[in-house]
Enzyme design. Structure first.
Site, PDB file in Angstrom:
ATOM      1  N   ALA A  74       0.831  -1.208   0.000  1.00  0.00           N
ATOM      2  CA  ALA A  74       0.000   0.000   0.000  1.00  0.00           C
ATOM      3  C   ALA A  74       0.867   1.261   0.000  1.00  0.00           C
ATOM      4  O   ALA A  74       1.768   1.384  -0.809  1.00  0.00           O
ATOM      5  CB  ALA A  74      -0.965  -0.031   1.180  1.00  0.00           C
ATOM      6  N   SER A  75       0.640   2.159   0.941  1.00  0.00           N
ATOM      7  CA  SER A  75       1.315   3.456   0.894  1.00  0.00           C
ATOM      8  C   SER A  75       2.809   3.394   1.177  1.00  0.00           C
ATOM      9  O   SER A  75       3.517   4.381   0.949  1.00  0.00           O
ATOM     10  CB  SER A  75       0.652   4.426   1.879  1.00  0.00           C
ATOM     11  OG  SER A  75      -0.590   4.847   1.372  1.00  0.00           O
ATOM     12  N   MET A  76       3.303   2.258   1.646  1.00  0.00           N
ATOM     13  CA  MET A  76       4.755   2.154   1.830  1.00  0.00           C
ATOM     14  C   MET A  76       5.489   2.157   0.500  1.00  0.00           C
ATOM     15  O   MET A  76       6.706   2.337   0.452  1.00  0.00           O
ATOM     16  CB  MET A  76       5.091   0.913   2.651  1.00  0.00           C
ATOM     17  CG  MET A  76       4.775   1.074   4.129  1.00  0.00           C
ATOM     18  SD  MET A  76       5.267  -0.336   5.131  1.00  0.00           S
ATOM     19  CE  MET A  76       3.933  -1.477   4.778  1.00  0.00           C
TER      20      MET A  76
END
Length: 232
Positions: A74-76
């Site tokens: 995801a946002s990583m």
């Protein structure tokens, strides 16, 4: 093949409280009971030793969560995209001070959604162009659909424009190439003057990925595997 699940030590041996770590069970189980989350894995480590490591709930319907389950980053991925960009900076292919339009010319025609005194929105020219640094710091004015929840007039307006254009910024798979997706985004207004407002934005990171593609001369997946994920 032997399991790679590491050994768990007694919490007190690394200066932690086993009793306090036990509260993690309560919090995770409550999150599952209240349908906040379907399943999760928690890990607490200190001094390089793992004192708590447990799976809760389900990985998907009817499949118990396991400690070695594979999750979407995801946002990583935003951090990985930023590393890719800075590698290109090290190679002299991109400068943070470069205008975004140097790589994607359509962004040179970007308009800013500016609220009027009567509450309406009118589009105006930006005071300066969006830079690569703006993308890295999420101050480009390229916002997210969810940012409309802030009530900021520019964010509300831009989010509505995204929706009408079929531009999404969630975790759903894109049915377009990154080039096609960013080309569509490049026609959208921005919510504030470049550098004026910080807004957490998936779209800023996606634009950054497209810049990597253009500067490196290859698609983002190939670049990441060749220069970051493969070597790691």
């Amino acid at each position: 093949m032997k399991s790679s699940i590491p050994k768990i030590v007694v919490p007190e041996s690394v200066g932690l409280s086993g009793n306090n770590l036990g509260y993690i069970d309560q919090v995770m189980e409550r999150a599952i009971d209240e349908n906040i989350m379907k399943g999760m894995v928690t890990l607490v480590a200190r001094h390089g030793k793992i004192a708590q490591f447990k799976a809760y709930g389900q990985a998907r319907e009817g499949v118990p969560m396991k400690k070695d389950a594979i999750f979407r980053l995801a946002s990583m991925t935003k951090t990985i995209s930023a590393v890719a960009l800075m590698q290109l900076f090290d190679r002299g292919l991109v400068m943070p001070s470069d205008n975004l339009s140097d790589y994607i010319p359509a962004f040179g025609n970007t308009k800013v959604a500016k609220p009027s005194e009567d509450g309406s929105i009118h589009l105006t020219d930006p005071e300066r162009e969006i830079t690569i640094h703006d993308l890295l710091t999420m101050t480009s004015g390229i916002v997210s659909i969810k940012s409309a929840e802030s009530g900021h007039p520019g964010c509300v307006y831009c989010a509505d424009c995204y929706k009408k254009a079929g531009i999404i910024d969630t975790m759903h798979p894109l049915d377009q190439t990154l080039e096609e997706y960013i080309d569509a985004l490049s026609t959208m207004p921005i919510a504030a003057q470049p550098g004026e407002m910080w807004v957490y934005s998936n779209l800023s990171s996606l634009v950054l990925g497209r810049v990597v593609e253009i500067a490196a001369g290859m698609d983002i997946n190939t670049y990441l595997h060749r220069y970051i994920l493969g070597p790691l």
